[in-house]
Scaffold this active site. Structure first.
Site, PDB file in Angstrom:
ATOM      1  CG  ASP A   1      -2.044   0.867   1.257  1.00  0.00           C
ATOM      2  OD1 ASP A   1      -2.237   1.581   0.251  1.00  0.00           O
ATOM      3  OD2 ASP A   1      -2.790   0.872   2.242  1.00  0.00           O
TER       4      ASP A   1
ATOM      5  CG  ASP B   1      -7.934   4.759   1.054  1.00  0.00           C
ATOM      6  OD1 ASP B   1      -7.910   3.507   1.034  1.00  0.00           O
ATOM      7  OD2 ASP B   1      -7.021   5.442   1.546  1.00  0.00           O
TER       8      ASP B   1
ATOM      9  CD  GLU C   1      -0.132   5.563  -3.584  1.00  0.00           C
ATOM     10  OE1 GLU C   1       0.450   5.796  -2.511  1.00  0.00           O
ATOM     11  OE2 GLU C   1      -0.979   4.676  -3.715  1.00  0.00           O
TER      12      GLU C   1
END
Ligand SMILES: *[C@@H]1O[C@H](CO)[C@@H](O)[C@H](O)[C@H]1NC(C)=O
Ligand SMILES: *[C@@H]1O[C@H](CO)[C@@H](O)[C@H](O)[C@H]1NC(C)=O
Ligand SMILES: *[C@@H]1O[C@H](CO)[C@@H](O)[C@H](O)[C@H]1NC(C)=O
Ligand SMILES: *[C@@H]1O[C@H](CO)[C@@H](O)[C@H](O)[C@H]1NC(C)=O
Ligand SMILES: *[C@@H]1O[C@H](CO)[C@@H](O)[C@H](O)[C@H]1NC(C)=O
Length: 945
Positions: free
Chosen positions: A534, A611, A537
């Site tokens: 997770d 999300d 980025e």
């Protein structure tokens, strides 16, 4: 970074968790706040009105390498000066056609030195080796033989060209490149830089016909004034005014690249995820361009072009005759303007902050052709663990071992199958990845072994940010494999653990050390532990636009600016390779989930849409988002069921499970502040609806797995848009609320609106059988038509299109592994001529044994409503691996065919042997059933009835 600055940003961040409103989008730049985006939009406007030409091919530089089949030349950029000589910048250009992937590839680069004042830690060249990450290491880059001649352009295409494109007076000013294998012609104009692409002798694409090519060449702040074209804006060339990125040192000054692509006779473009927007891309002329820049966007905005977690710079232009794919291979911050013009063309403008221009053009008769070629180059989607196509139960967080095992036993008590349970952040000791919280998970091996008893798996979160001051981050810092700041020291930013550093997986040493951590972490011999990357980025709470400062430095002097969108992929690919290595003694496949992705991510990972919120709008949007990923080669995708943030109302839960069961990746997930919502906690009728939805997914696992297998061969979509299946019907191009499941013929339109109990579905002519009871509706004529379909709360509008045969496994088991020994049911849905066909692929679902031939691949068919046939395309070399191959039931939908002369019995032939079995008619008269026909999927047989 100032301490107070990140505290403010962190506060902003934390506040979002308490809001139920959308993302705080002031954290992200608009085009007008992004120097290079705004400069290129200004340039586009000015150059189109001035019609000046600054870029042309230097004819004397044109060369053709006869062994590499590659054209090379220099593009000259001329900056006219009245006082001194014109300034001429040389930009090397290459063009070829890749033989294996049928891609027309061209590159434009700039030879750069380190000017004074540039950060000497950075390599001076433009980043031009992104292809090394994006392309499949197995892909061949061998170019194909092409012919090249100086000639007059194709006359039939000339007339309107002359009118619109200002081609020079001398029609011989064209270099014609022909690829006879694919009937492709490429015209390279010589009096300006322009490429025109013809497929089947029709123009499909012209590049730089609006003169938007802009390569901001190397210049310094001191000499900038004489290096600027009259059409250029100088906005934020050497500074960044944006509130959150003022510290950007912009070491090379302006260095953007931009180019226009005009798709001729195409009115629909698709692709370029990730955006929470419609499948068909919108015209951006009066609004923001689409932006590709991997960032963490908690509760992202909907119907928006704002950037998200992943980026795949592949765009499709499709019409009923052909498809063009444009792959803009650049990992920097990128913006794309789209305009559907009045002449029936689509004009696009691609703008990236840095890097080189590296473009691949794919031409095909259908979108599927283009996807096949694109995935030949960037890699086919990984064939996942069969169990990872089952249901995933996730929550932030399952608190301890007892909690996990309680969820497991409650699911079993409620009769709800599942395969994966997940641990989010809090399982770690103090947010230190590669550790377990000692009180809560004292014995991970014990937990994993317990889950393995029923064939179940555990996925745990491991992110690339590492808390400072523990042994893992100490090693990363000392070994020199941390991402560096612009001074070449270890970069420290803020993420979940507080002060953190980031692993640099952009080079071999960082990859080796990352792999070592997994080796120490995974208990020896365990193969049911999987990883979730997770925040890759990367998400940085203290960073500009929620991510890394653009002037961070990676291995080999690469600037974050140029590699930003691919970093997350290097993290998850390294993680996957590490786990594959660990599982190699048992030959087991790892499962991996990533939030950030780039072109090529499909080779190792599944992704999800990040999300979202538990409301109807996010449910609706999940469908086009998943469809878009499916058409750009990254099909293993899903959205969090039933919304990550917030508490979904019961009706929304029911509808979300009915939708989610069709996502290629089917996972329930919930925010730490949300009320517990494991499926056994629901009240009736929701509990039964949810259970039925999950069980339907499990019964269709053979069909899903076959779709994944096909996709791993041809790159095809698993959740497939209407236009992708039926490109000949232009009415279907805007449809993004219903879809097909792979090639199975299953057509679904989930309900995504509250209090909605009927829906309009669109169909092309043919016959469609309700998935539940096989009653048919027939669509006559030649055109797309819509029908009103009942959809009470317990009903999912889903049909099998006539012409298909699907396979199910109907017995409830607690996990997919326990279904391995169950027999199959095949369902035949004849078209109006009584014909149908369907494919089934089976292997052990968990090893790489299929590479050694341990699988069954077979083709069922029905001819003229009389003979069913099985033709085994491949029988397994190892019978044990494929489990039970018996077919226990054959169901034949009969609404579409005459039934007067159907016999009481069917005659079954296997080789020279023959036997008969009874045919039963269903109570509702809509189908026939043959029970216990004594046939297998891995034997050739026929059934006459
Ligand atoms: C042509 O390309 C090949 C392969 O890339 C290379 O080895 C060779 O040197 C090139 N020839 C010339 C004349 O540039
Ligand atoms: C291109 O591919 C074809 C078919 O795969 C092959 O026969 C041919 O030799 C290849 N050509 C080159 C130049 O590699
Ligand atoms: C880090 O420390 C923990 C416990 O202190 C130990 O179990 C682990 O093996 C260490 N990891 C490495 C990579 O040294
Ligand atoms: C089959 O299902 C459809 C859709 O729910 C329904 O309208 C129809 O009445 C059902 N037919 C039978 C025979 O049960
Ligand atoms: C099934 O039939 C195909 C040809 O139709 C043949 O190639 C194959 O060997 C047969 N397989 C078996 C298992 O008999």
């Amino acid at each position: 970074m100032l301490l107070s600055y990140w505290i403010i940003t962190l506060t902003v961040w934390l506040c979002q968790f308490r809001q139920t409103t959308a993302f705080t989008d002031y954290l992200l730049k608009k085009c007008s706040q992004s120097g290079f985006c705004q400069r290129n939009r200004d340039y586009a406007k000015n150059i189109q009105s001035s019609k000046n030409i600054y870029y042309r091919i230097d004819e004397s530089s044109i060369a053709f390498n006869e062994t590499a089949y590659t054209l090379t030349a220099n593009i000259l950029k001329t900056i006219p000066r009245s006082d001194i000589d014109d300034i001429i910048i040389t930009l090397p250009f290459t063009l070829n056609v890749l033989n294996e992937s049928n891609a027309i590839r061209f590159t434009i680069d700039e030879q750069r030195n380190s000017p004074d004042g540039t950060n000497k830690l950075l390599q001076p060249e433009r980043f031009n080796s992104l292809w090394k990450w994006a392309f499949d290491p197995k892909a061949s880059l061998q170019a194909r033989e092409i012919s090249m001649s100086r000639t007059t352009p194709v006359i039939s295409q000339r007339s309107w060209f002359d009118t619109f494109f200002h081609i020079g007076e001398d029609p011989s000013e064209i270099l014609l490149i022909e690829d006879k294998t694919k009937n492709i012609k490429i015209e390279l104009a010589l009096n300006k830089f322009e490429i025109r692409v013809f497929h089947h002798d029709e123009i499909v694409l012209s590049i730089n016909d609006r003169n938007l090519l802009n390569l901001e060449h190397q210049r310094s702040i001191e000499n900038n004034f004489q290096n600027v074209l009259p059409e250029e804006s100088t906005f934020n060339m050497f500074a960044d005014d944006f509130e959150y990125s003022k510290d950007d040192t912009i070491p090379f000054g302006p260095e953007s690249v931009a180019l226009d692509f005009n798709f001729h006779n195409f009115q629909n473009v698709f692709g370029i995820p990730e955006h929470a927007d419609s499948l068909r891309l919108k015209d951006t002329i009066d609004d923001e361009p689409y932006r590709l820049f991997n960032v963490d966007v908690f509760e992202y905005n909907l119907d928006s072009r704002m950037p998200m977690y992943g980026a795949i710079p592949l765009m499709f232009a499709a019409n009923k005759k052909q498809t063009v794919g444009t792959f803009w291979l650049n990992a920097a911050d990128t913006w794309i303007d789209i305009h559907y013009d009045d002449m029936g063309n689509t004009q696009t403008h691609w703008i990236s902050e840095s890097g080189n221009i590296d473009v691949l053009i794919f031409l095909g008769d259908t979108p599927a052709d283009v996807l096949q070629d694109y995935t030949t180059l960037t890699g086919k989607p990984v064939l996942p663990l069969l169990s990872s196509l089952g249901y995933h139960q996730c929550r932030w967080n399952y608190n301890d071992e007892l909690d996990v095992l309680t969820v497991e036993s409650e699911m079993d008590k409620a009769g709800i199958p599942f395969d994966f349970i997940w641990l989010d952040l809090e399982y770690t000791d103090n947010k230190q990845y590669f550790t377990w919280k000692p009180d809560s998970f004292p014995n991970p091996r014990r937990l994993l072994s317990k889950l393995a008893e029923l064939g179940r798996h555990l996925t745990v979160l491991i992110d690339p940010h590492l808390k400072v001051d523990y042994n893992i981050s100490d090693i990363v810092a000392h070994e020199g494999v941390a991402v560096q700041n612009n001074k070449g020291r270890v970069y420290e930013g803020h993420c979940w653990p507080g002060a953190s550093i980031w692993i640099d997986t952009m080079f071999a040493k960082g990859q080796t050390i990352w792999a070592r951590f997994f080796k120490d972490f995974v208990p020896h011999g365990i193969t049911n532990l999987h990883i979730w990357n997770d925040m890759n980025e990367p998400s940085i709470f203290s960073g500009p636009e929620t991510t890394a400062p653009k002037d961070l430095i990676h291995a080999d002097g690469l600037e974050e600016r140029s590699i930003h969108n691919v970093y997350g992929m290097t993290v998850h690919e390294t993680t996957y390779n590490s786990m594959k290595e660990i599982f190699s003694p048992q030959d087991k496949r790892p499962f991996l989930l990533t939030r950030s992705f780039f072109a090529g991510s499909q080779r190792s990972a599944a992704a999800w849409t990040g999300d979202n919120q538990a409301n109807w709008d996010y449910l609706r949007m999940s469908i086009p988002m998943c469809l878009t990923n499916n058409i750009v080669g990254m099909p293993f995708i899903g959205a969090d069921v039933a919304g990550f943030e917030g508490n979904p109302e019961p009706e929304l839960i029911a509808r979300w499970y009915q939708t989610g069961l069709w996502y290629p990746f089917f996972r329930a997930h919930a925010h730490i502040d949300s009320i517990r919502r494991e499926p056994y906690l629901f009240q009736e009728p929701i509990s039964t609806i949810v259970k039925d939805a999950i069980r339907l997914r499990y019964s269709l696992l053979p069909t899903f797995y076959t779709s994944f297998k096909m996709s791993s061969i041809n790159g095809g979509a698993i959740m497939k848009p209407m236009f992708f299946e039926k490109p000949q019907y232009e009415d279907l191009y805007p449809v993004d609320n219903q879809f097909y499941l792979g090639d199975s013929g299953i057509l679904v339109k989930p309900i995504t609106t509250k209090d909605q109990f009927t829906t309009e579905m669109v169909f092309v002519p043919g016959i469609y059988y309700d998935l539940d009871n096989l009653t048919a509706i027939t669509i006559n004529g030649k055109d797309v038509a819509s029908r009103t379909i009942d959809a009470p709360l317990e009903k999912i509008p889903a049909f099998i299109e006539g012409g298909h045969i699907i396979t199910r496994r109907d017995r409830y088991r607690r996990s997919s592994k326990l279904m391995h020994h169950d027999p199959y049911t095949i369902i035949l849905a004849p078209d109006l001529n009584g014909n149908a066909s369907g494919r089934l692929y089976v292997d052990d679902g968990e090893t790489f044994g299929y590479e050694k031939g341990n699988f069954v691949d077979t083709q069922f068919s029905l001819s003229e409503g009389k003979i069913i046939q099985n033709e085994v395309l491949h029988a397994s070399n190892d019978d044990k691996s494929v489990g039970n191959t018996k077919i226990e039931t054959v169901i034949i939908a009969i609404d579409g065919m005459p039934t007067d002369n159907i016999q009481e019995t069917a005659t079954i032939k296997i080789g020279s042997k023959e036997h008969t079995v009874a045919i039963e008619k269903s109570d509702n008269d809509h189908y026939l059933t043959i029970k216990n026909p004594l046939i297998r999927i891995d034997e050739n047989w026929t059934i006459a009835f």
